[in-house]
Design a protein around this motif. Sequence first.
Motif, PDB file in Angstrom:
ATOM      1  N   HIS A  55       0.844  -1.192   0.000  1.00  0.00           N
ATOM      2  CA  HIS A  55       0.000   0.000   0.000  1.00  0.00           C
ATOM      3  C   HIS A  55       0.886   1.251   0.000  1.00  0.00           C
ATOM      4  O   HIS A  55       2.022   1.221   0.462  1.00  0.00           O
ATOM      5  N   SER A  76      -6.430   0.148  -2.017  1.00  0.00           N
ATOM      6  CA  SER A  76      -6.957  -1.151  -1.564  1.00  0.00           C
ATOM      7  C   SER A  76      -7.652  -1.922  -2.686  1.00  0.00           C
ATOM      8  O   SER A  76      -7.585  -3.148  -2.704  1.00  0.00           O
ATOM      9  N   ASN A 149     -12.083  -2.091   4.743  1.00  0.00           N
ATOM     10  CA  ASN A 149     -11.324  -2.052   6.002  1.00  0.00           C
ATOM     11  C   ASN A 149     -12.104  -2.753   7.115  1.00  0.00           C
ATOM     12  O   ASN A 149     -12.461  -2.160   8.141  1.00  0.00           O
ATOM     13  N   SER A 164     -12.638   2.976  -1.065  1.00  0.00           N
ATOM     14  CA  SER A 164     -12.935   4.407  -1.209  1.00  0.00           C
ATOM     15  C   SER A 164     -13.036   4.807  -2.683  1.00  0.00           C
ATOM     16  O   SER A 164     -13.737   5.755  -3.022  1.00  0.00           O
ATOM     17  N   HIS A 234      -8.532  12.692   1.372  1.00  0.00           N
ATOM     18  CA  HIS A 234      -9.084  11.326   1.382  1.00  0.00           C
ATOM     19  C   HIS A 234     -10.431  11.369   2.122  1.00  0.00           C
ATOM     20  O   HIS A 234     -10.547  12.031   3.162  1.00  0.00           O
ATOM     21  N   GLU A 236     -11.914   9.571   4.161  1.00  0.00           N
ATOM     22  CA  GLU A 236     -12.018   9.122   5.556  1.00  0.00           C
ATOM     23  C   GLU A 236     -11.856  10.311   6.511  1.00  0.00           C
ATOM     24  O   GLU A 236     -11.878  10.139   7.730  1.00  0.00           O
ATOM     25  N   THR A 251      -6.554   6.889  -2.502  1.00  0.00           N
ATOM     26  CA  THR A 251      -5.134   7.226  -2.627  1.00  0.00           C
ATOM     27  C   THR A 251      -4.708   7.313  -4.095  1.00  0.00           C
ATOM     28  O   THR A 251      -4.050   8.274  -4.493  1.00  0.00           O
TER      29      THR A 251
HETATM   30  P1  13P Z   1      -7.382   3.503  -0.252  1.00  0.00           P
HETATM   31  O1  13P Z   1      -8.240   2.388  -0.737  1.00  0.00           O
HETATM   32  O2  13P Z   1      -7.803   4.846  -0.742  1.00  0.00           O
HETATM   33  O3  13P Z   1      -5.952   3.217  -0.534  1.00  0.00           O
HETATM   34  O4  13P Z   1      -7.553   3.591   1.344  1.00  0.00           O
HETATM   35  C1  13P Z   1      -7.154   2.594   2.210  1.00  0.00           C
HETATM   36  C2  13P Z   1      -6.939   3.086   3.565  1.00  0.00           C
HETATM   37  O5  13P Z   1      -6.827   2.356   4.515  1.00  0.00           O
HETATM   38  C3  13P Z   1      -6.875   4.525   3.726  1.00  0.00           C
HETATM   39  O6  13P Z   1      -6.681   4.869   5.043  1.00  0.00           O
END
Ligand code: 13P
Length: 352
Positions: A55, A76, A149, A164, A234, A236, A251
Amino acid sequence: MTDSSYQQAPTITLDPGLPLPGSITRPDYAPGERDALISEIKSLLPEKDAVLVAHYYTDEDLQMIADATGGTVSDSLEMARFGNRHPARTLVVAGVRFMGETAKILNPEKRVLMPTLQAECSLDLGCPPEQFIPFCDAHPDRTVVVYANTCAEVKARADWVVTSSIAVDVVKYLHAQGKKILWGPDRYLGDYVQRISGADMLLWQASCIVHERFKAAALQNLARQYPDAAVLVHPESPKEVIALADVVGSTTQLINAAQNLPNKRLIVATDNGIFYKMKLAAPDKIFMEAPSAGEGATCESCAHCPWMAMNHLRNLAEVLRNGNNEIHVDPEIGRRALRSTQRMIDFAAGRR
Ligand code: 13P
Ligand code: SF4
């Protein structure tokens, strides 16, 4: 107007005694050790028929090795897809536990190893299956959509898994079919998806300890100081931080934006591990971290995930030498989790 409801979903407060890893800096390598480990890992990967899936938030040495050896550094969704496509018998996943589990769910016949099995995620920890599953059972009229997650048991209970990069599109698709959603576990991503899609969403209330620390007021001050800068966030992150963004995305989507936007200066609200790839993608640009300190900050994980930081050259070499730290998923749970996870992969393939 939807009847999206926040109050019915339990808030899981993480145990204050949660063993957050103490250090987010890389190990103190002895002289020559780093170079020796890098070349050992580069030889061991093909020798063991293994490929490195990393990652963007992991140590840049690991990202460099993944790129140099035909592995991947990605978000991810792409991490999940890559193992499927690659012929190697062993996937070495540098990231956090749910990423290793997702690889195993999608590739039950492959061996999945991780440099450490202690790398958690506060979203996964904040969504224990023994609480989330009864919550889903109490709302049988809702389609259960969970963020990647999460652990395998939670994925097994879900109708859909999303990351995401694809969450908005999947929820829009379900909303267009008149479906009501039960969403878990990220409250901020859920709220963002709800506002964009207009879907009726009941939100679980966990959060990411890294992204929830970004501070809107301090970010606004920084953006005022640099009016030429674009703000990349992002999803989150808290709503007030997202409101200041020029681009909101996964990301990979943020790296693409850094490359494609005309702005020379970029303020970035995500884990600072992403700067390694952003700088490679846009070498002539100026990158700034969005503020995570300032008033009200406790900041035990300022813009860097303490669990991602547990992956380093020493434990990567060790796992390749000994085949330790294998990920196992109960086959029945894995079979059910594959259904909801494969839906995401198929949806993403259709979208492309
Ligand atoms: P991404 O799928 O955007 O890489 O996010 C994974 C993640 O854990 C971000 O905190
Ligand atoms: Fe989980 Fe946040 Fe770490 Fe990503 S950055 S793995 S969401 S704790």
